[in-house]
Design a protein around this motif. Structure first.
Motif, short mmCIF file in Angstrom:
data_model
loop_
_atom_site.label_atom_id
_atom_site.label_comp_id
_atom_site.label_asym_id
_atom_site.label_seq_id
_atom_site.Cartn_x
_atom_site.Cartn_y
_atom_site.Cartn_z
N LYS A 185 0.87 -1.16 -0.04
CA LYS A 185 0.02 0.04 0.13
C LYS A 185 0.98 1.13 0.02
CE LYS A 185 -4.08 -2.08 0.43
NZ LYS A 185 -5.23 -1.95 -0.66
N THR A 186 0.59 2.23 -0.93
CA THR A 186 1.16 3.39 -0.95
C THR A 186 0.66 4.49 0.37
OG1 THR A 186 -0.27 4.78 -2.27
CG2 THR A 186 1.21 3.36 -3.34
N LYS A 187 1.95 5.21 0.49
CA LYS A 187 1.35 6.24 1.50
C LYS A 187 0.26 7.08 1.49
CE LYS A 187 5.23 8.24 3.49
NZ LYS A 187 6.25 9.05 3.55
N GLU A 188 -0.11 7.10 0.13
CA GLU A 188 -1.50 7.97 -0.26
C GLU A 188 -2.65 7.19 0.09
OE1 GLU A 188 1.38 7.66 -2.05
OE2 GLU A 188 2.24 9.71 -1.90
N GLN A 189 -2.51 5.80 -0.31
CA GLN A 189 -3.71 4.68 0.07
C GLN A 189 -3.89 4.90 1.63
OE1 GLN A 189 -1.96 1.66 -2.18
NE2 GLN A 189 -3.81 1.56 -3.52
N LYS A 190 -2.81 4.64 2.45
CA LYS A 190 -2.90 4.71 3.86
C LYS A 190 -3.40 5.78 4.38
CE LYS A 190 0.72 1.19 4.65
NZ LYS A 190 1.83 1.04 5.46
N GLY A 191 -2.93 7.10 3.63
CA GLY A 191 -3.74 8.20 4.15
C GLY A 191 -5.16 8.55 3.78
N ALA A 192 -5.36 7.88 2.60
CA ALA A 192 -6.82 8.11 2.50
C ALA A 192 -7.64 7.03 3.39
CB ALA A 192 -7.08 7.82 0.83
N PHE A 193 -7.21 5.96 3.54
CA PHE A 193 -7.81 5.09 4.65
C PHE A 193 -8.11 5.47 6.01
CE2 PHE A 193 -8.02 1.38 7.51
CZ PHE A 193 -8.91 0.68 6.90
N ILE A 194 -6.96 6.20 6.45
CA ILE A 194 -7.14 6.97 7.67
C ILE A 194 -8.18 8.12 7.83
CG2 ILE A 194 -5.76 8.24 9.21
CD1 ILE A 194 -3.53 6.54 8.68
N ASN A 195 -8.05 8.61 6.77
CA ASN A 195 -8.99 9.92 6.56
C ASN A 195 -10.49 9.38 6.49
OD1 ASN A 195 -7.10 11.82 6.50
ND2 ASN A 195 -7.03 12.04 4.39
N GLU A 196 -10.76 8.50 5.70
CA GLU A 196 -11.95 7.50 5.79
C GLU A 196 -12.34 7.10 6.92
OE1 GLU A 196 -14.33 4.68 2.60
OE2 GLU A 196 -12.10 4.70 2.44
N VAL A 197 -11.50 6.67 7.83
CA VAL A 197 -12.12 6.09 9.24
C VAL A 197 -12.41 7.32 10.02
CG1 VAL A 197 -11.11 4.79 11.09
CG2 VAL A 197 -10.61 3.80 9.07
N GLN A 198 -11.55 8.36 9.84
CA GLN A 198 -11.95 9.52 10.74
C GLN A 198 -13.24 10.15 10.34
OE1 GLN A 198 -8.15 11.51 10.33
NE2 GLN A 198 -7.15 10.55 11.98
N GLU A 199 -13.35 10.15 9.14
CA GLU A 199 -14.62 10.95 8.55
C GLU A 199 -15.85 10.22 9.02
OE1 GLU A 199 -14.31 10.88 4.29
OE2 GLU A 199 -12.91 12.48 4.37
N ASN A 200 -15.90 8.70 9.11
CA ASN A 200 -17.04 7.86 9.69
C ASN A 200 -17.08 8.08 11.12
OD1 ASN A 200 -18.56 6.11 7.69
ND2 ASN A 200 -16.31 6.27 6.86
N ALA A 201 -15.87 8.29 11.81
CA ALA A 201 -16.23 8.46 13.39
C ALA A 201 -16.78 9.75 13.69
CB ALA A 201 -14.61 8.49 13.86
N ASP A 202 -16.53 10.61 12.67
CA ASP A 202 -17.17 12.05 12.92
C ASP A 202 -18.86 11.88 12.55
OD1 ASP A 202 -14.91 13.23 13.67
OD2 ASP A 202 -14.40 14.01 11.64
N LYS A 203 -19.08 10.86 11.74
CA LYS A 203 -20.29 11.00 11.13
C LYS A 203 -21.45 10.03 11.87
CE LYS A 203 -22.81 9.01 6.81
NZ LYS A 203 -22.58 8.51 5.63
N TRP A 204 -21.00 9.00 12.42
CA TRP A 204 -22.08 7.98 13.18
C TRP A 204 -21.79 8.31 14.63
CZ3 TRP A 204 -24.75 5.41 9.76
CH2 TRP A 204 -24.31 5.33 8.52
N GLN A 205 -23.04 7.71 15.52
CA GLN A 205 -23.13 7.82 16.89
C GLN A 205 -22.42 6.83 17.47
OE1 GLN A 205 -27.04 8.32 18.17
NE2 GLN A 205 -27.82 9.05 16.38
N TYR A 206 -22.03 5.65 17.04
CA TYR A 206 -21.39 4.57 17.68
C TYR A 206 -20.03 3.82 16.77
CZ TYR A 206 -25.73 4.83 20.71
OH TYR A 206 -26.69 4.99 21.34
N CYS A 207 -19.19 3.44 17.32
CA CYS A 207 -18.01 2.82 16.75
C CYS A 207 -17.98 1.65 17.67
CB CYS A 207 -16.79 3.85 16.92
SG CYS A 207 -15.33 2.67 16.24
N TRP A 208 -18.11 0.32 17.09
CA TRP A 208 -18.17 -0.92 17.57
C TRP A 208 -16.81 -1.59 17.03
CZ3 TRP A 208 -21.65 -3.53 20.76
CH2 TRP A 208 -23.09 -2.93 20.84
#
Length: 248
Positions: free
Chosen positions: A18-41
């Protein structure tokens, strides 16, 4: 004479990283969903099968988001310490991201989530290294395939495969037949490759795909609630690692 291209050796085991850009995009996606939803299981998978996890993603596609894969990258996205955490309390989830675990973001209530996953445990065929959930004996007589209802006898051209897997068969009127009962496996014993293949060939499912909910984080309070449930990950000998990153 120049070397022939046909003689070039190609490694079949080399996998692009995985490239650094791909990992960065994955991290951003996880963080965006942490901001969006009420619960993280935090969930753990037993008897991992990609097909069943895809079923979970499809059934929850309108009301949840699932991440399953590299625990270290997901932990980095959430933040493994109070100083690094993306939102208050998430470091307690990040610190538990080890093994075959994933993240499940949703607005559904904890009661609804726990009840749904408690009922979701589709059966599947065991693999080498799994433990037999019960003793299975093939009775004397024609060897029957249990894929169909009612079961049907194996065709004559399957006899070499059955013999290769340890059955002492004879042909009776063109049907592979046992003169005496054959114990394929015993409850609690680790399955060999031959046993697992024979069970699949006959159509006997020995395991269940399970999702174990371990903890959940509540966005409103930042509190992480641990869940005490049965162990779902079976210790396997020589099992396969399916740690490829996946999202729904």
């Amino acid at each position: 004479m120049p070397k022939s291209r046909r003689a070039k050796l190609v490694s079949l085991t080399k996998v692009s990283k995985k490239t650094k850009e791909q990992k960065g995009a994955f991290i951003n996606e996880v963080q965006e969903n942490a901001d969006k939803w009420q619960y993280c299981w935090l969930f753990e998978v037993g008897n991992m099968r990609n097909s069943h996890l895809k079923t979970v993603r499809n059934l929850w596609k309108d009301s949840a988001r699932i991440f399953f894969g590299r625990g270290a990258v997901m932990a980095k996205a959430l933040g493994a310490t109070p100083e690094e955490e993306h939102k208050p309390g998430l470091h307690k989830i990040a610190q538990q991201l080890k093994g075959q675990v994933g993240l499940f973001f949703t607005n559904s209530s904890p009661d609804e989530v726990t009840e749904w996953f408690a009922d979701f445990h589709p059966p599947d065929f065991a693999r080498s290294g799994n433990k037999a959930s019960r003793t299975f004996i093939i009775p004397a007589g024609p060897i029957m395939q249990q894929h169909s209802d009612p079961p049907e006898p194996f065709p004559h051209n399957e006899e070499p495969q059955l013999r290769k897997l340890g059955l002492h068969t004879t042909m009776v009127r063109g049907v592979p037949t046992l003169e005496a009962p054959h114990t394929v496996c015993k409850e609690g014993k680790t399955l060999t490759p031959e046993q697992a293949q024979l069970l699949k060939l006959i159509g006997v499912k020995m395991i269940s795909f399970k999702v174990g909910l371990r903890a959940y984080w509540t966005a409103e309070t930042g509190v992480v609630t641990q869940i005490e449930v049965e162990q779902v990950v079976e210790e396997k000998e020589g099992g396969e690692d399916e740690d490829a990153a996946m999202t729904n």
